[in-house]
Scaffold this motif. Structure first.
Motif, PDB file in Angstrom:
ATOM      1  N   GLY A  14       0.827  -1.204   0.000  1.00  0.00           N
ATOM      2  CA  GLY A  14       0.000   0.000   0.000  1.00  0.00           C
ATOM      3  C   GLY A  14       0.862   1.255   0.000  1.00  0.00           C
ATOM      4  N   ILE A  15       1.919   1.245   0.778  1.00  0.00           N
ATOM      5  CA  ILE A  15       2.844   2.379   0.804  1.00  0.00           C
ATOM      6  C   ILE A  15       3.540   2.536  -0.540  1.00  0.00           C
ATOM      7  CG2 ILE A  15       4.997   3.203   1.854  1.00  0.00           C
ATOM      8  CD1 ILE A  15       3.983   2.007   4.499  1.00  0.00           C
ATOM      9  N   VAL A  16       3.902   1.421  -1.162  1.00  0.00           N
ATOM     10  CA  VAL A  16       4.541   1.473  -2.488  1.00  0.00           C
ATOM     11  C   VAL A  16       3.584   2.076  -3.514  1.00  0.00           C
ATOM     12  CG1 VAL A  16       5.426   0.031  -4.368  1.00  0.00           C
ATOM     13  CG2 VAL A  16       6.133  -0.414  -2.029  1.00  0.00           C
ATOM     14  N   ALA A  17       2.308   1.700  -3.463  1.00  0.00           N
ATOM     15  CA  ALA A  17       1.321   2.245  -4.397  1.00  0.00           C
ATOM     16  C   ALA A  17       1.113   3.744  -4.168  1.00  0.00           C
ATOM     17  CB  ALA A  17      -0.004   1.504  -4.259  1.00  0.00           C
ATOM     18  N   VAL A  18       1.089   4.160  -2.919  1.00  0.00           N
ATOM     19  CA  VAL A  18       0.924   5.586  -2.615  1.00  0.00           C
ATOM     20  C   VAL A  18       2.135   6.373  -3.104  1.00  0.00           C
ATOM     21  CG1 VAL A  18       0.809   7.241  -0.706  1.00  0.00           C
ATOM     22  CG2 VAL A  18      -0.675   5.248  -0.718  1.00  0.00           C
ATOM     23  N   TYR A  19       3.330   5.817  -2.947  1.00  0.00           N
ATOM     24  CA  TYR A  19       4.533   6.476  -3.444  1.00  0.00           C
ATOM     25  C   TYR A  19       4.490   6.590  -4.976  1.00  0.00           C
ATOM     26  CZ  TYR A  19       9.426   7.494  -4.367  1.00  0.00           C
ATOM     27  OH  TYR A  19      10.591   8.070  -4.810  1.00  0.00           O
ATOM     28  N   GLY A  20       3.952   5.564  -5.633  1.00  0.00           N
ATOM     29  CA  GLY A  20       3.795   5.621  -7.081  1.00  0.00           C
ATOM     30  C   GLY A  20       2.835   6.717  -7.505  1.00  0.00           C
ATOM     31  N   ILE A  21       1.736   6.881  -6.770  1.00  0.00           N
ATOM     32  CA  ILE A  21       0.800   7.961  -7.074  1.00  0.00           C
ATOM     33  C   ILE A  21       1.472   9.311  -6.890  1.00  0.00           C
ATOM     34  CG2 ILE A  21      -1.341   9.067  -6.294  1.00  0.00           C
ATOM     35  CD1 ILE A  21      -2.375   6.228  -5.685  1.00  0.00           C
ATOM     36  N   LYS A  22       2.303   9.437  -5.861  1.00  0.00           N
ATOM     37  CA  LYS A  22       3.039  10.685  -5.630  1.00  0.00           C
ATOM     38  C   LYS A  22       3.996  10.978  -6.784  1.00  0.00           C
ATOM     39  CE  LYS A  22       6.802  12.596  -2.997  1.00  0.00           C
ATOM     40  NZ  LYS A  22       7.483  13.039  -4.175  1.00  0.00           N
ATOM     41  N   LEU A  23       4.668   9.936  -7.276  1.00  0.00           N
ATOM     42  CA  LEU A  23       5.583  10.128  -8.407  1.00  0.00           C
ATOM     43  C   LEU A  23       4.829  10.564  -9.656  1.00  0.00           C
ATOM     44  CD1 LEU A  23       8.059   7.126  -8.080  1.00  0.00           C
ATOM     45  CD2 LEU A  23       8.496   9.533  -7.585  1.00  0.00           C
ATOM     46  N   ILE A  24       3.671   9.969  -9.906  1.00  0.00           N
ATOM     47  CA  ILE A  24       2.871  10.344 -11.075  1.00  0.00           C
ATOM     48  C   ILE A  24       2.410  11.791 -10.961  1.00  0.00           C
ATOM     49  CG2 ILE A  24       0.708   9.886 -12.290  1.00  0.00           C
ATOM     50  CD1 ILE A  24       1.085   6.928 -11.496  1.00  0.00           C
ATOM     51  N   ARG A  25       1.927  12.170  -9.790  1.00  0.00           N
ATOM     52  CA  ARG A  25       1.469  13.544  -9.574  1.00  0.00           C
ATOM     53  C   ARG A  25       2.610  14.541  -9.767  1.00  0.00           C
ATOM     54  NH1 ARG A  25       0.772  15.199  -3.722  1.00  0.00           N
ATOM     55  NH2 ARG A  25       2.986  15.193  -4.107  1.00  0.00           N
ATOM     56  N   ASP A  26       3.779  14.231  -9.199  1.00  0.00           N
ATOM     57  CA  ASP A  26       4.929  15.120  -9.349  1.00  0.00           C
ATOM     58  C   ASP A  26       5.378  15.215 -10.806  1.00  0.00           C
ATOM     59  OD1 ASP A  26       4.877  15.603  -6.660  1.00  0.00           O
ATOM     60  OD2 ASP A  26       6.595  14.335  -6.167  1.00  0.00           O
ATOM     61  N   SER A  27       5.259  14.135 -11.543  1.00  0.00           N
ATOM     62  CA  SER A  27       5.631  14.157 -12.958  1.00  0.00           C
ATOM     63  C   SER A  27       4.717  15.075 -13.756  1.00  0.00           C
ATOM     64  CB  SER A  27       5.569  12.748 -13.546  1.00  0.00           C
ATOM     65  OG  SER A  27       6.503  11.910 -12.936  1.00  0.00           O
ATOM     66  N   PHE A  28       3.424  15.034 -13.451  1.00  0.00           N
ATOM     67  CA  PHE A  28       2.485  15.900 -14.167  1.00  0.00           C
ATOM     68  C   PHE A  28       2.748  17.373 -13.897  1.00  0.00           C
ATOM     69  CE2 PHE A  28      -0.737  12.272 -14.388  1.00  0.00           C
ATOM     70  CZ  PHE A  28      -0.374  11.976 -15.691  1.00  0.00           C
ATOM     71  N   PHE A  29       3.212  17.694 -12.690  1.00  0.00           N
ATOM     72  CA  PHE A  29       3.487  19.081 -12.354  1.00  0.00           C
ATOM     73  C   PHE A  29       4.939  19.483 -12.595  1.00  0.00           C
ATOM     74  CE2 PHE A  29      -0.344  18.326  -9.719  1.00  0.00           C
ATOM     75  CZ  PHE A  29      -1.137  19.300 -10.282  1.00  0.00           C
ATOM     76  N   GLY A  30       5.745  18.562 -13.112  1.00  0.00           N
ATOM     77  CA  GLY A  30       7.127  18.881 -13.467  1.00  0.00           C
ATOM     78  C   GLY A  30       8.082  18.936 -12.294  1.00  0.00           C
ATOM     79  N   ILE A  31       7.728  18.332 -11.179  1.00  0.00           N
ATOM     80  CA  ILE A  31       8.609  18.293 -10.012  1.00  0.00           C
ATOM     81  C   ILE A  31       9.439  17.017 -10.103  1.00  0.00           C
ATOM     82  CG2 ILE A  31       8.699  18.241  -7.503  1.00  0.00           C
ATOM     83  CD1 ILE A  31       5.884  19.526  -7.554  1.00  0.00           C
ATOM     84  N   LEU A  32      10.733  17.164 -10.226  1.00  0.00           N
ATOM     85  CA  LEU A  32      11.625  16.026 -10.425  1.00  0.00           C
ATOM     86  C   LEU A  32      12.221  15.592  -9.095  1.00  0.00           C
ATOM     87  CD1 LEU A  32      12.838  14.221 -12.616  1.00  0.00           C
ATOM     88  CD2 LEU A  32      14.739  15.807 -12.753  1.00  0.00           C
ATOM     89  N   ASP A  33      12.092  14.312  -8.786  1.00  0.00           N
ATOM     90  CA  ASP A  33      12.706  13.749  -7.593  1.00  0.00           C
ATOM     91  C   ASP A  33      14.197  13.554  -7.869  1.00  0.00           C
ATOM     92  OD1 ASP A  33      12.792  12.807  -5.044  1.00  0.00           O
ATOM     93  OD2 ASP A  33      11.686  10.960  -5.430  1.00  0.00           O
TER      94      ASP A  33
END
Length: 79
Positions: A14-33
């Protein structure tokens, strides 16, 4: 004790899936990890993490329901 172990087993994907959603959201807004070289690679790994996390949880629940004979039709185990 068994319920706690089952909860922990479901918590990690569940934590891995939430982290994936965070990565997708950041990608759409152009925030690079910092660990990803570009936004498209970050988006790809976000999708992979979401699919793996949700897939593990779904498989776990399907396995549990098959064991308790709560599935119907096409979700029955092949014997």
């Amino acid at each position: 004790m068994v319920r706690l172990i089952a909860f922990i087993i479901l918590l990690i994907p569940g934590i891995v899936a939430v982290y994936g959603i965070k990565l997708i959201r950041d990608s759409f807004f152009g925030i690079l990890d910092s660990i990803y070289p570009n936004v498209f690679l970050q988006l790809f790994f976000g999708f992979v993490f979401v699919v793996l996390g949700i897939g593990f949880i779904g498989g776990y629940l399907l396995h549990r329901d098959r064991k308790k004979n709560k599935t119907k039709g096409r979700f029955e185990a092949n014997k």
